[in-house]
Write an enzyme that holds these catalytic residues in place. Structure first.
Site, PDB file in Angstrom:
ATOM      1  N   GLU A  62       0.804  -1.219   0.000  1.00  0.00           N
ATOM      2  CA  GLU A  62       0.000   0.000   0.000  1.00  0.00           C
ATOM      3  C   GLU A  62       0.838   1.270   0.000  1.00  0.00           C
ATOM      4  O   GLU A  62       0.602   2.194  -0.795  1.00  0.00           O
ATOM      5  CB  GLU A  62      -0.935  -0.022   1.224  1.00  0.00           C
ATOM      6  CG  GLU A  62      -1.858   1.176   1.320  1.00  0.00           C
ATOM      7  CD  GLU A  62      -2.824   1.056   2.485  1.00  0.00           C
ATOM      8  OE1 GLU A  62      -3.606   2.008   2.697  1.00  0.00           O
ATOM      9  OE2 GLU A  62      -2.803   0.012   3.190  1.00  0.00           O
ATOM     10  N   SER A  98      -9.098   6.377   6.542  1.00  0.00           N
ATOM     11  CA  SER A  98      -9.905   6.066   7.726  1.00  0.00           C
ATOM     12  C   SER A  98      -9.103   6.370   8.984  1.00  0.00           C
ATOM     13  O   SER A  98      -9.618   6.933   9.955  1.00  0.00           O
ATOM     14  CB  SER A  98     -10.320   4.591   7.703  1.00  0.00           C
ATOM     15  OG  SER A  98     -11.073   4.310   6.547  1.00  0.00           O
ATOM     16  N   SER A 114      -1.462   7.494   8.431  1.00  0.00           N
ATOM     17  CA  SER A 114      -0.082   7.026   8.453  1.00  0.00           C
ATOM     18  C   SER A 114       0.834   8.169   8.047  1.00  0.00           C
ATOM     19  O   SER A 114       0.491   8.953   7.154  1.00  0.00           O
ATOM     20  CB  SER A 114       0.117   5.846   7.484  1.00  0.00           C
ATOM     21  OG  SER A 114      -0.364   4.642   8.036  1.00  0.00           O
ATOM     22  N   ARG A 149       7.794   4.382   7.588  1.00  0.00           N
ATOM     23  CA  ARG A 149       6.688   4.893   8.405  1.00  0.00           C
ATOM     24  C   ARG A 149       7.251   5.347   9.750  1.00  0.00           C
ATOM     25  O   ARG A 149       7.975   4.609  10.412  1.00  0.00           O
ATOM     26  CB  ARG A 149       5.635   3.813   8.626  1.00  0.00           C
ATOM     27  CG  ARG A 149       4.348   4.321   9.274  1.00  0.00           C
ATOM     28  CD  ARG A 149       3.339   3.180   9.420  1.00  0.00           C
ATOM     29  NE  ARG A 149       2.029   3.655   9.843  1.00  0.00           N
ATOM     30  CZ  ARG A 149       1.651   3.850  11.116  1.00  0.00           C
ATOM     31  NH1 ARG A 149       2.525   3.595  12.096  1.00  0.00           N
ATOM     32  NH2 ARG A 149       0.445   4.279  11.409  1.00  0.00           N
TER      33      ARG A 149
END
Length: 423
Positions: free
Chosen positions: A186, A242, A245, A257
């Site tokens: 992703e 939703s 990140s 990340r």
């Protein structure tokens, strides 16, 4: 108060041409260090896997889908000619798909083709148009029904996909449509799609000039284009779906990340659904645009009678989200619009605070906010722009992108479509 106490001052000045008038020690450390982060893509990994000519010409490569927790985003590349080698059912499927897509800009109750975002482009040696479509993930059954009833199931047989839903709905795609999902990471897809559009559309990235604190004021300010790829690294991406990140991007091939929060777009819509009864994100934004968050939130001026100048807190700063609601009289006065606005301010302020702290700790001056939470949501964009500039004393710049939530779907499609993009 904590936000002020942990503020990290830098000496750099951000120039919109991508240069730096004075570089902070942290940025110099990024540029000079030879140590490698925990990379998701290391320097030896090509951005796209090698493909042969037959694969590049195959019709299966012209789609990408990103199935998130709230929205599914699709990218379809419609070639301008019939030079792609198709036969039989696939040819009929292409014709049916083109006809269906162009027959409307809305599909069912939540489907939308963002016609204003369409782009003429040459990809993989083919010239055509990029179409951008989205619908609610909760309507996946309706999506499957639409595909079968409109004769679209015969094309394609394989789709490049990303997002959590690529795993959740993989079996449904296979059993109901006969379609295989070629799944990709992703965040890797997000960065690939972002870089591609920023390099191919110089107006893709922009910032807000003279942003206002839209938690207490209406939307003002002006969008100013900026060429991100002139001198981009390092920068931070705040992906607001939703949840949220936060990625630190240190080169075209290296990112990691560094944080996030569960309080995101899903939180805003959930709060609005509970408090006001809305059923869609668009309804929630429309409701919030007519509300006054100060009737729900307790501001610094409600406590001090004005600003707290010693700590640099103006009277308009929110001291306590929903802080007036324990008072029965205040609850009775608050409208649905006010509750929706306060929900928007609460979620956006939380995202902005975490993003600014991440940028300060990382020594980064550029912060890109992306994701469908920002689609049609200028209130939050200007709130984020104002907060980043105000609390960093101008050292951190908030940047935004036209195609907001479609980078993952585009990045998934590009995984197989164009092996030359890595150059």
């Amino acid at each position: 108060l904590n936000d002020v106490l942990v503020r990290k001052h830098t000496e750099s000045v951000f120039n919109m041409d991508g240069s730096q008038s004075c570089r902070s020690p942290s940025r110099q450390k990024h540029e000079q260090s030879h140590t490698q982060p925990n990379e998701v893509i290391d320097s030896s990994t090509p951005l796209l896997p090698a493909t042969n000519g037959d694969e590049n010409n195959s019709a299966i490569q012209w789609f990408g889908i990103d199935i998130g927790g709230t929205l599914a985003k699709c990218v379809y590349f419609e070639t301008a000619s019939s030079s792609v080698d198709l036969e039989g059912a696939e040819t009929q499927g292409v014709t049916a798909l083109r006809s269906f897509l162009k027959s409307a800009v809305t599909y069912g109750s939540t489907g939308l083709r963002d016609a204003k975002l369409e782009m003429s482009e040459t990809i993989g040696g083919q010239t055509g148009t990029l179409h951008f479509i989205k619908f609610a993930t909760s309507r996946m059954d309706g999506f499957f029904h639409m595909v079968t009833t409109n004769g679209l199931a015969s094309f394609p047989k394989v789709v490049c996909a990303t997002g959590g839903g690529a795993f959740k709905f993989e079996k449904d795609f296979k059993e109901k449509l006969g379609v295989e999902l070629m799944k990709h990471d992703e965040m890797e897809c997000l960065i690939r799609g972002l870089h591609y559009l920023c390099r191919h559309d110089t107006d893709e990235c922009y910032y807000w000039a003279d942003p206002k604190n839209t938690s207490t004021h209406g939307c003002q300010g002006t969008k100013v284009p900026v060429h991100l790829m002139a001198n981009p690294y390092p920068y931070i991406v705040v992906n607001i779906g939703s949840g949220v990140s936060i990625l630190l991007v240190e080169s075209a091939r290296s990112f990691k990340r560094i944080g996030g929060t569960s309080v995101g777009g899903g939180t805003f819509l959930g709060l609005c659904a509970l408090l006001t009864g809305v059923e869609s994100f668009e309804e929630a934004i429309a409701l919030a645009s007519g509300g006054d968050g100060s009737k729900v939130d307790k501001l610094v001026r409600d406590i001090y009678g004005g600003g707290y100048e010693r700590l640099g807190l103006s009277g308009d700063v929110v001291a306590s989200s929903f802080g007036h609601m324990p008072n029965p009289e205040r609850r009775a006065e608050a409208s649905k619009e006010d509750l929706a606005r306060a929900s928007l301010v609460t979620v956006t302020n939380n995202i902005g605070a975490i993003a600014r702290l991440s940028a300060s700790i990382s020594g980064v001056e550029r912060v890109l906010f992306v994701g469908n939470y920002l689609c049609g949501n200028e209130m939050s964009m200007q709130m984020l722009a104002y907060a980043m500039e105000y609390w960093s004393q101008g050292s951190i710049k908030a940047l935004f992108l036209k195609h907001e939530g479609y980078f993952g779907a585009l990045g998934a499609m590009l995984h197989k479509l164009d092996p030359d993009i890595q150059q």
